[in-house]
Design a protein around this motif. Structure first.
Motif, PDB file in Angstrom:
ATOM      1  N   PHE A  98     -32.744  -6.050 -23.585  1.00  0.00           N
ATOM      2  CA  PHE A  98     -33.101  -6.554 -22.271  1.00  0.00           C
ATOM      3  C   PHE A  98     -31.926  -6.186 -21.379  1.00  0.00           C
ATOM      4  CE2 PHE A  98     -34.748  -9.511 -25.474  1.00  0.00           C
ATOM      5  CZ  PHE A  98     -36.103  -9.375 -25.250  1.00  0.00           C
ATOM      6  N   THR A  99     -32.074  -6.313 -20.072  1.00  0.00           N
ATOM      7  CA  THR A  99     -30.895  -6.119 -19.238  1.00  0.00           C
ATOM      8  C   THR A  99     -29.901  -7.193 -19.643  1.00  0.00           C
ATOM      9  OG1 THR A  99     -31.646  -7.617 -17.525  1.00  0.00           O
ATOM     10  CG2 THR A  99     -32.372  -5.328 -17.372  1.00  0.00           C
ATOM     11  N   PRO A 100     -28.594  -6.880 -19.552  1.00  0.00           N
ATOM     12  CA  PRO A 100     -27.596  -7.858 -20.004  1.00  0.00           C
ATOM     13  C   PRO A 100     -27.788  -9.226 -19.362  1.00  0.00           C
ATOM     14  CG  PRO A 100     -26.557  -5.758 -19.565  1.00  0.00           C
ATOM     15  CD  PRO A 100     -27.989  -5.625 -19.138  1.00  0.00           C
ATOM     16  N   SER A 101     -28.123  -9.272 -18.082  1.00  0.00           N
ATOM     17  CA  SER A 101     -28.220 -10.580 -17.450  1.00  0.00           C
ATOM     18  C   SER A 101     -29.433 -11.352 -17.960  1.00  0.00           C
ATOM     19  CB  SER A 101     -28.265 -10.439 -15.926  1.00  0.00           C
ATOM     20  OG  SER A 101     -29.382  -9.672 -15.560  1.00  0.00           O
ATOM     21  N   VAL A 102     -30.509 -10.653 -18.275  1.00  0.00           N
ATOM     22  CA  VAL A 102     -31.665 -11.336 -18.856  1.00  0.00           C
ATOM     23  C   VAL A 102     -31.308 -11.884 -20.236  1.00  0.00           C
ATOM     24  CG1 VAL A 102     -34.001 -11.019 -19.783  1.00  0.00           C
ATOM     25  CG2 VAL A 102     -33.375 -10.006 -17.583  1.00  0.00           C
ATOM     26  N   GLN A 103     -30.666 -11.026 -21.058  1.00  0.00           N
ATOM     27  CA  GLN A 103     -30.255 -11.446 -22.393  1.00  0.00           C
ATOM     28  C   GLN A 103     -29.359 -12.682 -22.313  1.00  0.00           C
ATOM     29  OE1 GLN A 103     -31.037 -10.140 -25.544  1.00  0.00           O
ATOM     30  NE2 GLN A 103     -30.000 -12.020 -26.162  1.00  0.00           N
ATOM     31  N   HIS A 104     -28.391 -12.638 -21.367  1.00  0.00           N
ATOM     32  CA  HIS A 104     -27.457 -13.755 -21.230  1.00  0.00           C
ATOM     33  C   HIS A 104     -28.184 -15.034 -20.823  1.00  0.00           C
ATOM     34  CE1 HIS A 104     -23.834 -15.869 -19.480  1.00  0.00           C
ATOM     35  NE2 HIS A 104     -23.434 -15.527 -20.684  1.00  0.00           N
ATOM     36  N   ALA A 105     -29.122 -14.899 -19.911  1.00  0.00           N
ATOM     37  CA  ALA A 105     -29.891 -16.072 -19.474  1.00  0.00           C
ATOM     38  C   ALA A 105     -30.685 -16.649 -20.644  1.00  0.00           C
ATOM     39  CB  ALA A 105     -30.831 -15.694 -18.330  1.00  0.00           C
ATOM     40  N   LEU A 106     -31.267 -15.767 -21.475  1.00  0.00           N
ATOM     41  CA  LEU A 106     -32.028 -16.240 -22.635  1.00  0.00           C
ATOM     42  C   LEU A 106     -31.114 -16.949 -23.629  1.00  0.00           C
ATOM     43  CD1 LEU A 106     -34.379 -13.174 -23.279  1.00  0.00           C
ATOM     44  CD2 LEU A 106     -34.998 -15.390 -22.307  1.00  0.00           C
ATOM     45  N   ASP A 107     -29.908 -16.383 -23.837  1.00  0.00           N
ATOM     46  CA  ASP A 107     -28.936 -17.030 -24.724  1.00  0.00           C
ATOM     47  C   ASP A 107     -28.627 -18.439 -24.231  1.00  0.00           C
ATOM     48  OD1 ASP A 107     -28.721 -14.896 -26.399  1.00  0.00           O
ATOM     49  OD2 ASP A 107     -26.772 -14.213 -25.675  1.00  0.00           O
TER      50      ASP A 107
END
Lengths: 224, 224, 224
Positions: C6-15
């Motif tokens: 995913f885009t890094p910011s999406v991945q981070h938000a999911l985390d």
């Protein structure tokens, strides 16, 4: 690398003192739980070295200090022998043990925070890991003894807060470039003093808001 | 790096045997605790691999062998299937399991001590880590099952002492430059034999001096 | 290194979402166990970060993400404040919490498996470590609260199986070179849906064959 806070031999002596007093608390719990002499030794080692071991694994300082410095390993064995033969005396001097444990708390949280920062962690993370260094051994002690960690219980005097204050002082000193032997000593002493006050005046942390059971459980307070 | 103690395939086969018997002990406890089939598998894996995992994290051998050797992971699953279907039979052969567990203790403490030394730890630390390799899985097993670790209890037959003797023999061999397949085998067999004798004659370690409760708790001894 | 899923910011938000919902479950258990506010915070942190911390130590990603990303540390504190003041509301929305926890399970097992593979583990080991990432925090939560891990208990709805399926889907996608944002999302959603179905229909895993006590314990089933 920060400048040495204390001379290496002073730092090492302080580490050994902290390890020793934590080991005493582990060994005493083992005696109360009726463990045999090896159980006493294991609980003394885990209590004394567990927090630092966790810190070293997290920052990648392997092999951890607990496995490279023979003194770190031997100190808990000395505590084991002492408690094995003299536990009634040691129990009677429980308040003395508590004072030493408070000193260990201060020493470990300041040393842990400093070491974490030296290994490249951020300021907040360093303080958190310093706190974990100081309280981790006690948590492992209680888990191995199959008890609810005294750190988490509402009916115990404040233990985490003094360490949080001490670790915060250290990272503030780092932030303002003023960490040295004097400011470190002040952080250790503040933690130490706050923990002594918490025990003297039975400071407690609040439980969750509107906890319905608070009335029912009040009598427990006296026995804590 | 020491010379290979055994041929690699022999060493690997011995590792798998040790993992298997430790996994059996974990799976049996899980059945007694009424866990479901996944709980049985988790406890089998943790018991079998926990000690070696701890050792590898401490010496910085990442990823640990437990996550690089597929056989290490599959062996506890075999033990799980076996115990799942045949646990009454396995329980009835508990004494056979105990014999295998004693063999696992010997194999793990010798292999753990040797690997720790190969990764640069000192002699004493290597012996301590070898001991932790041998007993660590069992401690994790009991913690996950929410029981007081049987390693620490006074009413269990000696378990740590045979492993301490075996690990000490290994570091003495290293010290005097005589560690080889033969001396390693002797250390394994000594640990094995001592543990069998401890079970046969119910050797116990002493509890703290003048423990007042010793009389009160005597009856428990019979049920241990 | 795989292409970014995913885009890094999406991945981070999911985390952060996964961390938050796991922290809620830790904080709620702490309130039930009557811990004080620091106990609530500790249990929230451990539940949310424990699984990822274990994964990072195993693959040698030190310092672990839990100690380098401030958001990871702060999220459980937000959960602590929320549960501290609003726990009756949060308890009443337990089914909502369970839905979020199921989402966390899916996110963590897929992210954990992917990260383990990126660090060089084999396919099977990656799936196992992904599973450990997803369930590890909950096991630590229960151990610290001195309870039998709910993961291991037969009278709990399936929790491991959805994560095993999700992790297996990820490694199959890697094997057939088709891991991308879409297939990852499908693995997350499958885990999520299976866990919801397991809760809805009270799917249970079998206990050991011919377990004699199965009849005796049936009534417990209703209270689970």
């Amino acid at each position: 690398m920060l400048q040495e806070l204390f001379t290496p031999s002073v730092q090492h002596a302080l580490d050994l003192v902290g390890i020793f007093v934590f080991a005493i608390s582990g060994a005493l719990l083992a005696v109360r739980k009726n463990f045999d002499v090896f159980g006493i030794a294991v609980l003394a080692e885990v209590t004394a070295l567990g927090g630092g071991l966790f810190r070293d694994l997290v920052i990648g300082a392997v092999p951890p200090a607990a496995f490279t410095d023979l003194g770190y390993f031997l100190m808990p064995l000395v505590a084991t022998v002492l408690v094995f033969f003299l536990h009634p005396v040691v129990e009677r001097t429980q308040s003395a043990v508590n004072v030493f444990d408070a000193a260990g708390l201060g020493l470990f949280c300041v040393a842990g925070t400093t070491k974490a920062y030296e290994y490249g962690l951020g300021l907040t993370s360093s303080a958190v890991l310093g706190l974990a260094t100081a309280v981790g051994g006690g948590v492992l002690r209680d888990v191995l003894a199959n008890e609810v960690p005294s750190l988490l219980r509402w009916d115990r005097d404040l233990y985490a807060v003094p360490a949080i204050v001490g670790a915060t002082m250290v990272v503030l000193c780092i932030r303002f470039d003023s960490l040295n032997a004097a400011t470190s000593a002040i952080a250790v002493l503040t933690t130490f003093a706050l923990r002594l006050l918490a025990m003297r005046y039975h400071w407690r942390a609040p439980r969750a808001w509107n906890r319905r059971s608070s009335t029912r459980e009040k009598p427990e307070k006296a026995t804590a």
